[in-house]
Design a protein around this motif. Sequence first.
Motif, PDB file in Angstrom:
ATOM      1  N   CYS A 141      42.935 -13.181   0.891  1.00 25.18           N
ATOM      2  CA  CYS A 141      41.639 -12.804   1.462  1.00 25.18           C
ATOM      3  C   CYS A 141      41.332 -11.346   1.164  1.00 25.18           C
ATOM      4  N   PHE A 142      42.341 -10.504   1.281  1.00 27.08           N
ATOM      5  CA  PHE A 142      42.146  -9.085   0.977  1.00 27.08           C
ATOM      6  C   PHE A 142      41.750  -8.900  -0.484  1.00 27.08           C
ATOM      7  N   ALA A 143      42.446  -9.600  -1.382  1.00 33.65           N
ATOM      8  CA  ALA A 143      42.142  -9.493  -2.809  1.00 33.65           C
ATOM      9  C   ALA A 143      40.727  -9.975  -3.106  1.00 33.65           C
ATOM     10  N   PHE A 144      40.325 -11.063  -2.467  1.00 29.90           N
ATOM     11  CA  PHE A 144      38.993 -11.626  -2.696  1.00 29.90           C
ATOM     12  C   PHE A 144      37.898 -10.684  -2.208  1.00 29.90           C
ATOM     13  N   PHE A 145      38.036 -10.181  -0.981  1.00 31.91           N
ATOM     14  CA  PHE A 145      36.991  -9.337  -0.420  1.00 31.91           C
ATOM     15  C   PHE A 145      36.998  -7.932  -1.018  1.00 31.91           C
ATOM     16  N   LEU A 146      38.131  -7.500  -1.552  1.00 35.90           N
ATOM     17  CA  LEU A 146      38.137  -6.244  -2.288  1.00 35.90           C
ATOM     18  C   LEU A 146      37.271  -6.387  -3.545  1.00 35.90           C
ATOM     19  N   GLY A 147      37.337  -7.556  -4.174  1.00 39.55           N
ATOM     20  CA  GLY A 147      36.462  -7.827  -5.306  1.00 39.55           C
ATOM     21  C   GLY A 147      34.999  -7.790  -4.908  1.00 39.55           C
ATOM     22  N   SER A 148      34.685  -8.328  -3.735  1.00 38.97           N
ATOM     23  CA  SER A 148      33.305  -8.284  -3.235  1.00 38.97           C
ATOM     24  C   SER A 148      32.853  -6.851  -3.014  1.00 38.97           C
ATOM     25  N   LEU A 149      33.768  -6.031  -2.505  1.00 43.50           N
ATOM     26  CA  LEU A 149      33.449  -4.625  -2.282  1.00 43.50           C
ATOM     27  C   LEU A 149      33.133  -3.927  -3.604  1.00 43.50           C
ATOM     28  N   PHE A 150      33.947  -4.185  -4.611  1.00 40.94           N
ATOM     29  CA  PHE A 150      33.702  -3.621  -5.935  1.00 40.94           C
ATOM     30  C   PHE A 150      32.348  -4.081  -6.477  1.00 40.94           C
ATOM     31  N   PHE A 151      32.069  -5.368  -6.328  1.00 38.21           N
ATOM     32  CA  PHE A 151      30.838  -5.938  -6.866  1.00 38.21           C
ATOM     33  C   PHE A 151      29.599  -5.317  -6.230  1.00 38.21           C
ATOM     34  N   VAL A 152      29.574  -5.268  -4.914  1.00 40.26           N
ATOM     35  CA  VAL A 152      28.406  -4.759  -4.205  1.00 40.26           C
ATOM     36  C   VAL A 152      28.182  -3.287  -4.533  1.00 40.26           C
ATOM     37  N   ARG A 153      29.245  -2.510  -4.553  1.00 38.63           N
ATOM     38  CA  ARG A 153      29.083  -1.086  -4.845  1.00 38.63           C
ATOM     39  C   ARG A 153      28.685  -0.861  -6.306  1.00 38.63           C
ATOM     40  N   SER A 154      29.201  -1.699  -7.213  1.00 37.10           N
ATOM     41  CA  SER A 154      28.845  -1.559  -8.623  1.00 37.10           C
ATOM     42  C   SER A 154      27.361  -1.816  -8.845  1.00 37.10           C
ATOM     43  N   ALA A 155      26.815  -2.766  -8.091  1.00 41.19           N
ATOM     44  CA  ALA A 155      25.420  -3.137  -8.273  1.00 41.19           C
ATOM     45  C   ALA A 155      24.456  -2.248  -7.503  1.00 41.19           C
ATOM     46  N   LEU A 156      24.975  -1.485  -6.525  1.00 43.14           N
ATOM     47  CA  LEU A 156      24.088  -0.673  -5.696  1.00 43.14           C
ATOM     48  C   LEU A 156      24.464   0.812  -5.742  1.00 43.14           C
ATOM     49  N   ARG A 157      25.379   1.223  -4.907  1.00 46.38           N
ATOM     50  CA  ARG A 157      25.673   2.646  -4.751  1.00 46.38           C
ATOM     51  C   ARG A 157      26.332   3.273  -5.977  1.00 46.38           C
ATOM     52  N   GLU A 158      27.098   2.501  -6.724  1.00 47.75           N
ATOM     53  CA  GLU A 158      27.797   3.046  -7.896  1.00 47.75           C
ATOM     54  C   GLU A 158      27.193   2.501  -9.192  1.00 47.75           C
ATOM     55  N   ARG A 159      25.932   2.170  -9.155  1.00 51.31           N
ATOM     56  CA  ARG A 159      25.295   1.543 -10.311  1.00 51.31           C
ATOM     57  C   ARG A 159      25.383   2.412 -11.571  1.00 51.31           C
ATOM     58  N   GLY A 160      25.296   3.707 -11.421  1.00 50.04           N
ATOM     59  CA  GLY A 160      25.353   4.590 -12.578  1.00 50.04           C
ATOM     60  C   GLY A 160      26.722   5.159 -12.860  1.00 50.04           C
ATOM     61  N   ASN A 161      27.729   4.690 -12.138  1.00 53.87           N
ATOM     62  CA  ASN A 161      29.092   5.211 -12.291  1.00 53.87           C
ATOM     63  C   ASN A 161      29.881   4.304 -13.230  1.00 53.87           C
ATOM     64  N   ARG A 162      29.945   4.688 -14.494  1.00 48.71           N
ATOM     65  CA  ARG A 162      30.606   3.862 -15.503  1.00 48.71           C
ATOM     66  C   ARG A 162      32.093   3.680 -15.208  1.00 48.71           C
ATOM     67  N   LEU A 163      32.749   4.729 -14.725  1.00 48.96           N
ATOM     68  CA  LEU A 163      34.179   4.640 -14.422  1.00 48.96           C
ATOM     69  C   LEU A 163      34.435   3.616 -13.328  1.00 48.96           C
TER      70      LEU A 163
END
Length: 234
Positions: A141-163
């Motif tokens: 569950c931790f591994a799955f929701f950590l992926g969700s955290l990465f996804f949401v931040r990549s698409a919103l708050r970290e959208r311009g952060n290539r790293l």
Amino acid sequence: MLAVPLALGLGAGRPSWLHAPFLVGALLLYLGSAALVEFFAFREARAHPKRAEALRSAALYLMLAAPALALPLARRPLVALVGAAATPAFLVAAYFAARHRERTFWNGLASVAGFSVGGAASYVLGTGALDRVAASISLLCFAFFLGSLFFVRSALRERGNRLFHVVSWIYHAALPLALLLLGRPMVALAFVPSLLRALAGPAMHWRPLHMGLIEIGNSVYFTAVLLVFSPRIW
């Protein structure tokens, strides 16, 4: 987030009538904790009307949670010990709320860890055993929701952060690969949509509603795969 670990713990363990009041109590406990976190968010404005409202809501939810959880915890005291492992997550959330930094990555990480504990608690309630399966449920569950955290931040708050995007892609690709190498192909299968979603995420201009629907669909798929193949996984 709350439903997935509880459902996996219920499916991997032994379903019991005790799960009914436990699930109600867990939901009320979550609502009470969320209200308490909101209370800390108004720490600097002690006269703010929402501060008192948040405290009243927290008290109400927690008082309702107490009788719902009383019998399950009385029958399985070990569940209380497992649930206590989520306390640090609440403290971290309260800390960041008091500083108005609720959207930091570390706060999200702590929330993911706190929710994941619910899987082990649900499993222990049915079996009475705190074993490898309980730990596996929470880790997955931790591994799955950590992926969700990465996804949401990549698409919103970290959208311009290539790293950040690269780290997310590496994480999502390494997870199913590691599971395959460990001889867990069915578990790896449960993480495939998460990988595809992560790869497409930064390039897509999804609205929050669309992202929410994607997350719900992916959560249902993840839970269904693990429950269907449960005898071969655990």
